[in-house]
Design a protein around this motif. Structure first.
Motif, PDB file in Angstrom:
ATOM      1  N   ASP A 224       0.811  -1.218   0.000  1.00  0.00           N
ATOM      2  CA  ASP A 224       0.000   0.000   0.000  1.00  0.00           C
ATOM      3  C   ASP A 224       0.843   1.267   0.000  1.00  0.00           C
ATOM      4  O   ASP A 224       0.326   2.369   0.201  1.00  0.00           O
TER       5      ASP A 224
ATOM      6  N   TYR B 192      -3.775   0.281   8.645  1.00  0.00           N
ATOM      7  CA  TYR B 192      -4.219   0.283   7.243  1.00  0.00           C
ATOM      8  C   TYR B 192      -3.704  -0.934   6.486  1.00  0.00           C
ATOM      9  O   TYR B 192      -2.512  -1.246   6.479  1.00  0.00           O
TER      10      TYR B 192
ATOM     11  N   ALA C 200      -5.092  -2.633   2.527  1.00  0.00           N
ATOM     12  CA  ALA C 200      -6.102  -2.593   1.478  1.00  0.00           C
ATOM     13  C   ALA C 200      -6.666  -3.969   1.162  1.00  0.00           C
ATOM     14  O   ALA C 200      -7.627  -4.086   0.404  1.00  0.00           O
TER      15      ALA C 200
ATOM     16  N   LEU D  77     -17.709   2.646  -1.001  1.00  0.00           N
ATOM     17  CA  LEU D  77     -16.372   2.288  -0.543  1.00  0.00           C
ATOM     18  C   LEU D  77     -15.530   1.723  -1.679  1.00  0.00           C
ATOM     19  O   LEU D  77     -14.317   1.979  -1.747  1.00  0.00           O
ATOM     20  N   ARG D  78     -16.134   0.943  -2.558  1.00  0.00           N
ATOM     21  CA  ARG D  78     -15.378   0.366  -3.673  1.00  0.00           C
ATOM     22  C   ARG D  78     -14.787   1.459  -4.557  1.00  0.00           C
ATOM     23  O   ARG D  78     -13.665   1.354  -5.038  1.00  0.00           O
TER      24      ARG D  78
ATOM     25  N   ALA E 138     -12.036   3.400  -2.497  1.00  0.00           N
ATOM     26  CA  ALA E 138     -10.833   2.600  -2.318  1.00  0.00           C
ATOM     27  C   ALA E 138      -9.896   2.726  -3.514  1.00  0.00           C
ATOM     28  O   ALA E 138      -8.678   2.576  -3.370  1.00  0.00           O
TER      29      ALA E 138
ATOM     30  N   PRO F 222      -8.054   6.085  -1.206  1.00  0.00           N
ATOM     31  CA  PRO F 222      -8.024   4.998  -0.217  1.00  0.00           C
ATOM     32  C   PRO F 222      -7.720   5.445   1.206  1.00  0.00           C
ATOM     33  O   PRO F 222      -8.150   4.791   2.155  1.00  0.00           O
TER      34      PRO F 222
ATOM     35  N   GLY G 140     -10.021   2.827   2.226  1.00  0.00           N
ATOM     36  CA  GLY G 140      -9.413   1.615   1.689  1.00  0.00           C
ATOM     37  C   GLY G 140      -9.455   0.468   2.669  1.00  0.00           C
ATOM     38  O   GLY G 140      -9.713  -0.685   2.290  1.00  0.00           O
ATOM     39  N   TRP G 141      -9.207   0.766   3.937  1.00  0.00           N
ATOM     40  CA  TRP G 141      -9.250  -0.279   4.969  1.00  0.00           C
ATOM     41  C   TRP G 141     -10.671  -0.799   5.150  1.00  0.00           C
ATOM     42  O   TRP G 141     -10.899  -2.018   5.208  1.00  0.00           O
TER      43      TRP G 141
ATOM     44  N   ASN H 129     -13.057  -0.767   3.012  1.00  0.00           N
ATOM     45  CA  ASN H 129     -13.410  -1.549   1.835  1.00  0.00           C
ATOM     46  C   ASN H 129     -12.862  -2.981   1.944  1.00  0.00           C
ATOM     47  O   ASN H 129     -13.536  -3.945   1.570  1.00  0.00           O
TER      48      ASN H 129
END
Length: 325
Positions: free
Chosen positions: A25, A95, A97, A176-177, A180, A184, A224-225, A227
């Protein structure tokens, strides 16, 4: 040979750093930290427990460690990448992803236990977000035909679904998608929680943990997290097969009130316990679900009579599921 050094918990505890390489990430080099409780001379080791914490958390539960050690289980705990002891300056707390990233430190932590205690069966004990990470990990191992020393799982208030109304969870997940991919590290503004205050000695609790590693108000939640969490929820809801018996502990009620009341100490102030009950059957295999009356979100950090009941349940379950020699 692994290198163990003194841990912040003091005498009887050591830590070992797992170097995990470059962060996928983009936040530099990542690492995880394994903590072990050193078995005392009069303690027999017949098995081991590996503890995996939740969000805005790290391992500090020495009382819990002593309880398991008294029953013949060597105690290990894993501070995941960017969490607790493992986070380095500049890294976004907790965090990741993709929850599959945690497979690396789980693999290495189990290897360390094998190095210390060859052939020893391991029970995974996981709380909240850890209670989602661990079943997904075991399901992947089973599907790919990789054997592990894990013989059982204890999940303490596992995070099996997103809180809130179903009508909002669906659109929120689609949002969220998108975020992300585009933003993110965007932080969400969420209502404050008083859960941490019910635990810490500086407010109304009995636990003296490091609030730099476990802030009373929790760390910020990123797109991102979250998601990654929702993707994990979707995998769980489709059904897993973790391949070992599981015990799921939860409170009997939730209470998200913003102000402290007596109920704050006798309910789950973080997760909806009805969701835990609903999705526990998705773990596969033999699953025992026990609601603990008046328990907090972390059942083993509940008020003394409540956590004593929880330990009684764990002890009965361990006796009913003896680890192979």
């Amino acid at each position: 040979m692994s290198s163990w050094t003194g841990d912040l918990l003091g005498d009887g505890y050591e830590q070992h750093t797992l170097m995990l390489g470059t962060d996928p990430d983009g936040e530099g080099e990542v690492r995880a930290v394994v903590v072990r409780r050193t078995p005392r001379a009069d303690e027999e080791v017949r098995g081991a427990v590996l503890y995996v914490h939740g969000f805005s958390d790290y391992f500090f539960q020495t009382q819990m460690a002593d309880w398991f050690a008294a029953r013949g289980l060597a105690v290990y705990a894993l501070d995941l990448r960017k969490c607790g002891r493992a986070r380095t300056p500049g890294q976004t707390p907790h965090y990741a992803a993709d929850l599959q990233q945690y497979d690396a430190e789980l693999d290495q932590a189990l290897a360390l236990i094998e190095q210390d205690h060859p052939g020893t069966p391991v029970t995974l004990l996981a709380h909240s977000t850890g209670g989602l990470i661990v079943p997904l990990y075991l399901d992947r191992k089973r599907r790919t035909g990789v054997n592990t020393p894990v013989v059982g799982v204890i999940l303490n208030s596992p995070w099996f679904d997103l809180q809130g109304r179903a009508a909002l969870r669906g659109p929120g997940t689609w949002m969220l998608r998108i975020l992300a991919r585009t933003s993110p590290f965007r932080v969400f503004s969420l209502p404050p929680s008083i859960y941490g205050s019910t635990l810490h000695t500086s407010v109304s609790g009995e636990w003296d943990f490091d609030i730099a590693l476990k802030p009373l108000e929790g760390f910020p939640v990123t797109a991102g997290w979250l998601n990654a969490i929702r993707r994990g929820h979707a995998q769980l809801h489709r059904g897993l097969d973790i391949g070992v018996p599981s015990l799921v502990l939860r409170s009997d009620t939730s209470n998200f009130g913003p102000e402290y009341t007596e109920a704050s100490d006798r309910s789950d102030g973080v997760l909806d316990v009805r969701q835990i009950a609903r999705w526990a059957g998705c773990l596969g295999g033999e699953t025992t679900v026990v609601p603990i009356a008046d328990a907090r979100h972390d059942v083993l950090l509940s008020l003394p009579p409540v956590r004593e009941r929880a330990y009684e349940v764990i002890e009965a379950w361990l006796k009913a599921h003896p680890s192979p020699a």
